[in-house]
Design an enzyme around this catalytic site. Structure first.
Site, mmCIF file in Angstrom:
data_model
loop_
_atom_site.group_PDB
_atom_site.id
_atom_site.type_symbol
_atom_site.label_atom_id
_atom_site.label_comp_id
_atom_site.label_asym_id
_atom_site.label_seq_id
_atom_site.Cartn_x
_atom_site.Cartn_y
_atom_site.Cartn_z
ATOM 1 N N SER A 26 0.779 -1.261 -0.135
ATOM 2 C CA SER A 26 0.183 0.003 0.018
ATOM 3 C C SER A 26 0.851 1.085 0.087
ATOM 4 C CB SER A 26 -0.871 0.115 1.159
ATOM 5 O OG SER A 26 -1.732 -0.873 1.388
ATOM 6 N N HIS A 57 -4.129 0.238 -3.952
ATOM 7 C CA HIS A 57 -3.709 -1.157 -4.659
ATOM 8 C C HIS A 57 -3.926 -1.054 -5.963
ATOM 9 C CE1 HIS A 57 -1.872 -3.631 -1.384
ATOM 10 N NE2 HIS A 57 -2.443 -2.796 -0.576
ATOM 11 N N HIS A 79 -5.508 -9.884 -0.918
ATOM 12 C CA HIS A 79 -5.391 -10.262 0.730
ATOM 13 C C HIS A 79 -6.215 -11.286 1.016
ATOM 14 C CE1 HIS A 79 -3.819 -6.079 0.122
ATOM 15 N NE2 HIS A 79 -3.283 -6.191 1.250
ATOM 16 N N TYR A 81 -8.180 -11.156 3.794
ATOM 17 C CA TYR A 81 -9.270 -10.329 4.381
ATOM 18 C C TYR A 81 -10.282 -10.058 3.383
ATOM 19 C CZ TYR A 81 -6.665 -5.769 3.363
ATOM 20 O OH TYR A 81 -6.416 -4.906 2.747
ATOM 21 N N GLU A 82 -9.841 -9.855 1.917
ATOM 22 C CA GLU A 82 -10.559 -9.508 0.820
ATOM 23 C C GLU A 82 -11.346 -10.800 0.549
ATOM 24 O OE1 GLU A 82 -9.173 -6.885 -2.425
ATOM 25 O OE2 GLU A 82 -7.226 -7.712 -1.638
ATOM 26 N N ALA A 109 2.895 -2.249 4.050
ATOM 27 C CA ALA A 109 2.674 -0.961 4.934
ATOM 28 C C ALA A 109 2.569 -1.789 6.145
ATOM 29 C CB ALA A 109 1.658 -0.086 4.513
ATOM 30 N N MET A 199 -1.090 -7.335 7.371
ATOM 31 C CA MET A 199 -1.965 -8.350 7.288
ATOM 32 C C MET A 199 -1.577 -8.937 5.504
ATOM 33 S SD MET A 199 -5.400 -5.760 7.764
ATOM 34 C CE MET A 199 -5.475 -4.790 9.141
ATOM 35 N N SER A 200 -0.331 -9.040 5.288
ATOM 36 C CA SER A 200 0.105 -9.549 4.273
ATOM 37 C C SER A 200 1.351 -10.287 4.381
ATOM 38 C CB SER A 200 -0.022 -8.476 2.895
ATOM 39 O OG SER A 200 0.826 -7.626 3.323
ATOM 40 N N ASN A 223 2.460 4.031 10.650
ATOM 41 C CA ASN A 223 1.835 4.280 11.938
ATOM 42 C C ASN A 223 2.174 3.559 12.823
ATOM 43 O OD1 ASN A 223 0.252 2.221 10.261
ATOM 44 N ND2 ASN A 223 -0.450 2.005 12.373
ATOM 45 N N HIS A 235 -6.495 3.877 7.520
ATOM 46 C CA HIS A 235 -6.252 3.796 6.261
ATOM 47 C C HIS A 235 -5.619 4.981 5.523
ATOM 48 C CE1 HIS A 235 -5.254 1.189 2.500
ATOM 49 N NE2 HIS A 235 -6.009 2.009 1.944
#
Ligand code: HPA
Length: 263
Positions: A26, A57, A79, A81-82, A109, A199-200, A223, A235
């Site tokens: 990202s 993305h 991902h 989560y998608e 990220a 998350m990746s 962050n 995000h």
């Protein structure tokens, strides 16, 4: 089967000639602007390539020259989560491996768990915690230990020195998402030894290494993770901090790509 179709689609685009593959996380897509003689192929034109719906993305593959090396850049990943399966999340890197691309840099990220690694820090991934709870793909070759290659990692450290950057090393914890963590979860992850959270990346690292690639990685810490400071991750901040760090990121990756070449 989608993998053989993707392999053939990538072969016809010249990916078999590439010496290095880079997956861009990202906000890190600007690296494509450093690629010379770049050819850009939307995922929509690649049969078998899964397409992401996450803002930040863009879905395209860029093939060209970076630091004198033939490279393929994957701008945009899918991902878990998608709702994508591990098989889909890892399909592109497995296709690169099948075509003989020897090296892979995974980037993302991530949230920082360390006060001494503020937003904007680039961190070299030395190892991971796989907390995504998904069955791993069958391994193509016997594998032990970590997929993160220490030689490539040292070469990334050398590239950082070459461009006068301080790039700390750390452990990346991968969670399923899609929500950011709670402060209690972040305290747990610190106790488990994590320095960054995202998350990746982990499924791709395992699959690519299992298929014979050498793998290294860079997290852009966009962050502080939840509860490390008062601020709450979102995000927009992730994409914005990624953008602010992007020139340093590009300098690092370009220096890494140019190892051993005259360019
Ligand atoms: N948590 C999980 N994933 C992330 C974060 C975070 O704080 N920042 C960027 N990706």
């Amino acid at each position: 089967m989608s993998l053989p179709r993707l392999i053939e689609a990538l072969r016809s685009q010249g990916v078999a000639d590439c010496e290095l593959a880079i997956v861009l996380g990202s906000g890190l897509g600007v690296l494509v602007e450093r690629v010379r003689n770049a050819r850009s192929i939307p995922y929509a034109d690649l049969e078998g390539m899964p397409k992401s719906s996450v803002p930040g993305h863009a879905g395209k593959l860029v093939i060209g020259t970076l630091g004198g090396k033939r490279v393929v850049l994957q701008q945009g990943r899918v991902h878990l989560y998608e709702g994508f399966a591990v098989e889909e999340v890892t399909r592109a890197v497995r296709a690169f491996a099948a075509l003989g691309v020897p090296e892979l840099v995974l980037t993302n990220a991530a949230g920082s768990l360390r006060l001494d690694a503020p937003p904007g820090t680039l961190m070299r991934i030395t190892d991971h915690l796989d907390l995504q709870g998904k069955a791993r793909l069958p391994r193509v070759q016997a594998q032990y230990g970590t997929p993160w290659d220490t030689t490539l990692g040292s070469e990334l450290d050398a590239a950082a020195r070459q461009v006068n950057q301080t790039v700390p090393q750390g452990v990346y914890a991968a969670l399923l998402g899609p929500s950011y963590e709670t402060p209690a979860e972040i305290r747990m992850l610190r106790k488990l030894g994590a320095d960054a959270v995202g998350m990746s990346t982990v499924a791709e690292a395992i699959a690519a290494h299992g298929a014979g690639m050498r793998v290294c990685g860079v997290s852009c810490l966009t962050n502080y993770a939840a509860g490390i400071t008062e601020s709450v991750p979102n995000h927009e901040e992730v994409v914005e901090e990624g953008r602010k760090a992007s020139q340093r990121f590009c300098d690092l990756l370009e220096a890494f790509a140019s190892r051993g070449s005259q360019a």
